[in-house]
Scaffold this motif. Structure first.
Motif, PDB file in Angstrom:
ATOM      1  N   LEU A  40      10.867   3.154  -3.719  1.00 17.02           N
ATOM      2  CA  LEU A  40      10.132   1.951  -4.097  1.00 17.02           C
ATOM      3  C   LEU A  40      10.966   0.696  -3.844  1.00 17.02           C
ATOM      4  CD1 LEU A  40       7.536   0.806  -5.290  1.00 17.02           C
ATOM      5  CD2 LEU A  40       8.521   1.111  -7.574  1.00 17.02           C
ATOM      6  N   ILE A  41      12.265   0.776  -4.084  1.00 14.90           N
ATOM      7  CA  ILE A  41      13.154  -0.362  -3.836  1.00 14.90           C
ATOM      8  C   ILE A  41      13.136  -0.745  -2.357  1.00 14.90           C
ATOM      9  CG2 ILE A  41      15.601  -1.042  -3.740  1.00 14.90           C
ATOM     10  CD1 ILE A  41      15.977   0.518  -6.375  1.00 14.90           C
ATOM     11  N   VAL A  42      13.221   0.248  -1.476  1.00  8.75           N
ATOM     12  CA  VAL A  42      13.208  -0.011  -0.030  1.00  8.75           C
ATOM     13  C   VAL A  42      11.876  -0.633   0.392  1.00  8.75           C
ATOM     14  CG1 VAL A  42      13.297   1.042   2.256  1.00  8.75           C
ATOM     15  CG2 VAL A  42      14.858   1.831   0.462  1.00  8.75           C
ATOM     16  N   LEU A  43      10.788  -0.106  -0.129  1.00  9.48           N
ATOM     17  CA  LEU A  43       9.468  -0.617   0.243  1.00  9.48           C
ATOM     18  C   LEU A  43       9.216  -2.013  -0.324  1.00  9.48           C
ATOM     19  CD1 LEU A  43       7.380   2.658  -0.159  1.00  9.48           C
ATOM     20  CD2 LEU A  43       7.992   1.504   1.975  1.00  9.48           C
ATOM     21  N   ARG A  44       9.797  -2.318  -1.482  1.00  9.88           N
ATOM     22  CA  ARG A  44       9.651  -3.677  -2.026  1.00  9.88           C
ATOM     23  C   ARG A  44      10.386  -4.693  -1.149  1.00  9.88           C
ATOM     24  NH1 ARG A  44       5.558  -5.270  -4.135  1.00  9.88           N
ATOM     25  NH2 ARG A  44       6.691  -7.137  -4.791  1.00  9.88           N
ATOM     26  N   PHE A  45      11.475  -4.266  -0.527  1.00  5.48           N
ATOM     27  CA  PHE A  45      12.167  -5.148   0.410  1.00  5.48           C
ATOM     28  C   PHE A  45      11.269  -5.452   1.603  1.00  5.48           C
ATOM     29  CE2 PHE A  45      14.598  -5.418   4.390  1.00  5.48           C
ATOM     30  CZ  PHE A  45      15.287  -6.601   4.165  1.00  5.48           C
ATOM     31  N   LEU A  46      10.630  -4.423   2.153  1.00  2.00           N
ATOM     32  CA  LEU A  46       9.716  -4.612   3.285  1.00  2.00           C
ATOM     33  C   LEU A  46       8.567  -5.533   2.887  1.00  2.00           C
ATOM     34  CD1 LEU A  46       8.601  -3.871   6.116  1.00  2.00           C
ATOM     35  CD2 LEU A  46       7.489  -1.895   5.049  1.00  2.00           C
ATOM     36  N   GLY A  90      -2.512  -3.760  -1.995  1.00  2.00           N
ATOM     37  CA  GLY A  90      -2.314  -3.486  -0.573  1.00  2.00           C
ATOM     38  C   GLY A  90      -3.588  -3.525   0.244  1.00  2.00           C
ATOM     39  N   VAL A  91      -4.707  -3.128  -0.354  1.00  5.62           N
ATOM     40  CA  VAL A  91      -5.975  -3.091   0.372  1.00  5.62           C
ATOM     41  C   VAL A  91      -6.569  -4.492   0.524  1.00  5.62           C
ATOM     42  CG1 VAL A  91      -8.363  -2.293   0.266  1.00  5.62           C
ATOM     43  CG2 VAL A  91      -6.491  -0.709  -0.258  1.00  5.62           C
ATOM     44  N   ALA A  92      -6.479  -5.297  -0.521  1.00  3.19           N
ATOM     45  CA  ALA A  92      -7.099  -6.630  -0.499  1.00  3.19           C
ATOM     46  C   ALA A  92      -6.658  -7.491   0.692  1.00  3.19           C
ATOM     47  CB  ALA A  92      -6.833  -7.357  -1.816  1.00  3.19           C
ATOM     48  N   PRO A  93      -5.355  -7.537   1.048  1.00  3.81           N
ATOM     49  CA  PRO A  93      -4.980  -8.349   2.213  1.00  3.81           C
ATOM     50  C   PRO A  93      -5.587  -7.860   3.517  1.00  3.81           C
ATOM     51  CG  PRO A  93      -3.049  -7.847   0.884  1.00  3.81           C
ATOM     52  CD  PRO A  93      -4.173  -7.009   0.351  1.00  3.81           C
ATOM     53  N   LEU A  94      -5.772  -6.547   3.645  1.00  2.25           N
ATOM     54  CA  LEU A  94      -6.362  -6.011   4.874  1.00  2.25           C
ATOM     55  C   LEU A  94      -7.798  -6.488   5.058  1.00  2.25           C
ATOM     56  CD1 LEU A  94      -5.020  -2.334   4.690  1.00  2.25           C
ATOM     57  CD2 LEU A  94      -4.119  -4.228   6.055  1.00  2.25           C
ATOM     58  N   VAL A  95      -8.467  -6.783   3.943  1.00  2.00           N
ATOM     59  CA  VAL A  95      -9.856  -7.244   4.007  1.00  2.00           C
ATOM     60  C   VAL A  95      -9.955  -8.639   4.608  1.00  2.00           C
ATOM     61  CG1 VAL A  95     -11.883  -7.841   2.621  1.00  2.00           C
ATOM     62  CG2 VAL A  95     -10.545  -5.789   2.068  1.00  2.00           C
ATOM     63  N   GLY A 151      -3.177   3.816 -13.454  1.00  2.00           N
ATOM     64  CA  GLY A 151      -1.734   3.910 -13.292  1.00  2.00           C
ATOM     65  C   GLY A 151      -1.157   2.761 -12.487  1.00  2.00           C
ATOM     66  N   TRP A 152       0.160   2.715 -12.440  1.00  2.00           N
ATOM     67  CA  TRP A 152       0.812   1.653 -11.671  1.00  2.00           C
ATOM     68  C   TRP A 152       0.504   1.799 -10.187  1.00  2.00           C
ATOM     69  CZ3 TRP A 152       4.260   3.217  -7.938  1.00  2.00           C
ATOM     70  CH2 TRP A 152       4.837   4.491  -8.070  1.00  2.00           C
ATOM     71  N   GLN A 153       0.261   3.055  -9.753  1.00  3.71           N
ATOM     72  CA  GLN A 153      -0.064   3.278  -8.345  1.00  3.71           C
ATOM     73  C   GLN A 153      -1.381   2.585  -7.967  1.00  3.71           C
ATOM     74  OE1 GLN A 153       0.602   5.655 -10.602  1.00  3.71           O
ATOM     75  NE2 GLN A 153       2.082   7.152  -9.818  1.00  3.71           N
ATOM     76  N   GLY A 154      -2.361   2.652  -8.858  1.00  2.71           N
ATOM     77  CA  GLY A 154      -3.652   2.025  -8.577  1.00  2.71           C
ATOM     78  C   GLY A 154      -3.554   0.523  -8.459  1.00  2.71           C
ATOM     79  N   ILE A 155      -2.683  -0.100  -9.266  1.00  6.40           N
ATOM     80  CA  ILE A 155      -2.489  -1.553  -9.192  1.00  6.40           C
ATOM     81  C   ILE A 155      -1.934  -1.931  -7.821  1.00  6.40           C
ATOM     82  CG2 ILE A 155      -1.301  -3.533 -10.194  1.00  6.40           C
ATOM     83  CD1 ILE A 155      -3.416  -2.285 -12.013  1.00  6.40           C
ATOM     84  N   LEU A 156      -0.974  -1.146  -7.322  1.00  8.97           N
ATOM     85  CA  LEU A 156      -0.388  -1.437  -6.010  1.00  8.97           C
ATOM     86  C   LEU A 156      -1.377  -1.165  -4.876  1.00  8.97           C
ATOM     87  CD1 LEU A 156       3.284  -0.117  -6.402  1.00  8.97           C
ATOM     88  CD2 LEU A 156       2.437  -2.463  -6.574  1.00  8.97           C
ATOM     89  N   ILE A 157      -2.220  -0.169  -5.041  1.00  9.05           N
ATOM     90  CA  ILE A 157      -3.236   0.092  -4.006  1.00  9.05           C
ATOM     91  C   ILE A 157      -4.176  -1.096  -3.882  1.00  9.05           C
ATOM     92  CG2 ILE A 157      -5.268   1.488  -3.454  1.00  9.05           C
ATOM     93  CD1 ILE A 157      -3.734   3.919  -4.536  1.00  9.05           C
ATOM     94  N   ILE A 158      -4.593  -1.649  -5.007  1.00  8.08           N
ATOM     95  CA  ILE A 158      -5.441  -2.852  -4.977  1.00  8.08           C
ATOM     96  C   ILE A 158      -4.720  -3.981  -4.252  1.00  8.08           C
ATOM     97  CG2 ILE A 158      -6.497  -4.652  -6.393  1.00  8.08           C
ATOM     98  CD1 ILE A 158      -7.005  -2.502  -8.525  1.00  8.08           C
ATOM     99  N   LEU A 183       0.830  -1.208   0.000  1.00  6.08           N
ATOM    100  CA  LEU A 183       0.000   0.000   0.000  1.00  6.08           C
ATOM    101  C   LEU A 183       0.864   1.257   0.000  1.00  6.08           C
ATOM    102  CD1 LEU A 183      -2.951   0.882   0.036  1.00  6.08           C
ATOM    103  CD2 LEU A 183      -2.857   0.875   2.534  1.00  6.08           C
ATOM    104  N   ILE A 184       1.876   1.293   0.846  1.00  3.36           N
ATOM    105  CA  ILE A 184       2.747   2.472   0.900  1.00  3.36           C
ATOM    106  C   ILE A 184       3.557   2.608  -0.390  1.00  3.36           C
ATOM    107  CG2 ILE A 184       4.633   3.570   2.160  1.00  3.36           C
ATOM    108  CD1 ILE A 184       3.695   2.197   4.679  1.00  3.36           C
ATOM    109  N   SER A 185       3.888   1.467  -1.014  1.00  7.33           N
ATOM    110  CA  SER A 185       4.668   1.499  -2.257  1.00  7.33           C
ATOM    111  C   SER A 185       3.965   2.285  -3.350  1.00  7.33           C
ATOM    112  CB  SER A 185       4.928   0.069  -2.750  1.00  7.33           C
ATOM    113  OG  SER A 185       5.739  -0.650  -1.852  1.00  7.33           O
ATOM    114  N   ALA A 186       2.638   2.309  -3.313  1.00  8.53           N
ATOM    115  CA  ALA A 186       1.880   3.022  -4.341  1.00  8.53           C
ATOM    116  C   ALA A 186       2.156   4.521  -4.328  1.00  8.53           C
ATOM    117  CB  ALA A 186       0.388   2.767  -4.146  1.00  8.53           C
ATOM    118  N   PHE A 187       2.686   5.030  -3.225  1.00  8.49           N
ATOM    119  CA  PHE A 187       2.931   6.475  -3.101  1.00  8.49           C
ATOM    120  C   PHE A 187       4.424   6.811  -3.167  1.00  8.49           C
ATOM    121  CE2 PHE A 187      -0.954   5.268  -0.898  1.00  8.49           C
ATOM    122  CZ  PHE A 187      -1.884   6.111  -1.498  1.00  8.49           C
ATOM    123  N   SER A 188       5.209   5.892  -3.716  1.00 11.23           N
ATOM    124  CA  SER A 188       6.655   6.099  -3.817  1.00 11.23           C
ATOM    125  C   SER A 188       6.967   7.265  -4.751  1.00 11.23           C
ATOM    126  CB  SER A 188       7.337   4.836  -4.343  1.00 11.23           C
ATOM    127  OG  SER A 188       7.120   3.743  -3.493  1.00 11.23           O
TER     128      SER A 188
END
Length: 455
Positions: free
Chosen positions: A117-123, A187-192, A178-185, A106-111
């Motif tokens: 983005l590299i740091v967040l992909r590691f997390l 990130g949100v889905a696991p929280l559900v 955008g690529w940001q929207g794909i990452l938001i999807i 989810l946070i990666s979408a706002f890189s």
């Protein structure tokens, strides 16, 4: 009122003696969702790669650190969370892993930059590395022996279906959100599904018995699984189980050679899977395909993986694990050659058939080898064994994710890069063949020892 009995049996004997219950089906379904989210997240990064290149004026080689950071996180997560699950329980680690990779995605979408983005992909990779192996482990531990391969494979197919959905959504939606929207999807889905995991997934019954959980907690799970009116037995751990475990168990005389062969097959399969998942859209785009077509074509890999996994599971129950996997890796190698010919001739049909076949033979085998690995190790080191095999396989992911960018910059054509994948495919087949011989030898030794003991 529930009846109790003094009958004693080990956990697997109890599970094998009852019909598959509603609780077991719920566990399989929840783990299927975890696997699907895992697959979606990993595949999505490969599909958004061309968009990142365009938006940030990058070259393919610039994306290598992005793929490698995620893979390094996956590897480290596997190494860390496997032993922790054998110590603290599968359920807790699955939940924390899902939390980590959902927040990371989810946070990666706002890189604002590639570096962030590299740091967040590691997390994100840390969480992904802990989720999938433990989903396999807890599913395996709730499955009856005769149906384990099929049921665990059905669960694992969530990964390939999720990855295919990542490709289909990216191809259709990336121009709109955008690529940001794909990452938001992603990130949100696991929280559900987190509340569902917390409320409806029990801890592994094997783990609870081995670690002497309160009898009320164990009996509550037994009661949900048992047919109505059936007495609750007293479950005991198998004589081969140990309460305390360390990674050294994987390298004991009983498991050392098998561990090495599993690691080799995991590594070789991962090279191919991550090369196709991460770079195939970019390779096809460089060969003249538009982004939408490249995404659709590459999604055939995940569809083939799902179909292949189910077929492989059927034959694993009939012919044995290692023999079936040896054949399927060879089939995958042949399909690599078909894909290479398709890329050389720009034949869409041959490319799709080749990618589908590699998915069936290689990605399908990767599902099967997780099932095989989960049955190879006993409960006290099962999560460690599966997680560390997956972690070792991430070494292949480093090669598959990182080397292709370097090879493209070095001037190799798409055809030449694809041809190189025949090498890991055949090495994986050899590993499974040697494991077949090892298991046969072990069975003969056990039979001889039993015969001598009865003399």
């Amino acid at each position: 009122m529930t009846q109790h009995t003094t009958e004693r049996m080990d956990v697997q004997q109890f599970i094998d003696g009852i019909p598959v219950s509603g609780l077991q089906k719920v566990i399989i379904l929840l783990c299927f969702f975890v696997a699907a989210l895992d697959g979606f997240d990993i595949a999505a990064v490969g599909f958004i790669a061309p968009a990142l290149i365009a938006e940030w004026s990058l070259t393919p080689a610039d994306l290598a650190p992005l793929f490698l950071s995620g893979v390094f996180g996956l590897m480290l997560g596997s190494f860390i969370f496997g032993p922790l699950a054998d110590k603290f329980g599968r359920k807790k680690i699955i939940i924390w892993s899902v939390i980590i990779f959902s927040i990371g995605t989810l946070i990666s979408a706002f890189s604002p930059s590639l570096t962030v983005l590299i740091v967040l992909r590691f997390l994100t990779g840390l969480g992904l590395g802990g989720a999938m192996p433990n989903a396999v482990t807890i599913t395996s531990e709730y499955c009856p022996t005769k149906r384990r391969s099929t049921l665990v494979t059905v669960m694992f197919c969530g990964y390939t279906i999720g990855a295919a959905m990542g490709g289909l959504l990216a191809g259709q939606l990336i121009q709109m959100i955008g690529w940001q929207g794909i990452l938001i999807i992603g990130g949100v889905a696991p929280l559900v599904i987190l509340p569902l995991l917390y409320c409806f997934m029990p801890e592994s019954l094997r783990f609870m018995v081995l670690n002497k959980f309160p009898k009320e907690k164990i009996d509550a799970v037994i009661q949900k699984m048992s047919p109505k009116g059936q007495p609750i037995p007293e479950l005991v751990a198998s004589v081969t189980e140990k309460q305390n475990v360390s990674v050294r168990e994987l390298f004991s005389k009983d498991y050392f050679l098998g561990t090495i062969l599993f690691w080799c097959a995991f590594t070789m399969g991962s090279i191919i899977i991550y090369m196709i998942s991460s770079w195939m859209p970019t390779i096809l785009k460089n060969e003249g395909f538009d982004m939408q077509s490249a995404s659709w074509i590459t999604s055939a890999f995940q569809i083939g993986g799902t179909v292949g996994a189910l077929i492989i599971a059927f034959f694993m129950d009939k012919l044995g694990h290692s023999r079936t996997l040896t054949i399927s890796y060879i089939v995958g190698a042949i399909c690599v050659l078909a894909l290479s010919a398709g890329v050389a001739n720009l034949s869409t049909m041959l490319i799709v058939l080749g990618i589908f076949g590699i998915g069936a033979g290689i990605s399908g085998s990767h599902v099967g080898i997780h099932v095989f690995c989960s049955s190879y190790y006993p409960t006290h080191c099962r999560s460690t064994g599966v997680s560390w095999a997956g972690g070792a396989g991430r070494l292949g992911s480093f090669v598959g994710s990182g080397a292709v960018g370097w090879l493209m910059v070095s001037g190799l054509s798409g055809e030449q890069i694809v041809n190189l994948l025949t090498i890991p495919a055949f090495l994986a087949a050899i590993s499974m063949f040697l494991l077949t011989r090892l298991l046969k030898k072990n069975k003969k030794t056990e039979a001889l020892n039993l015969q001598n003991a009865n003399v």
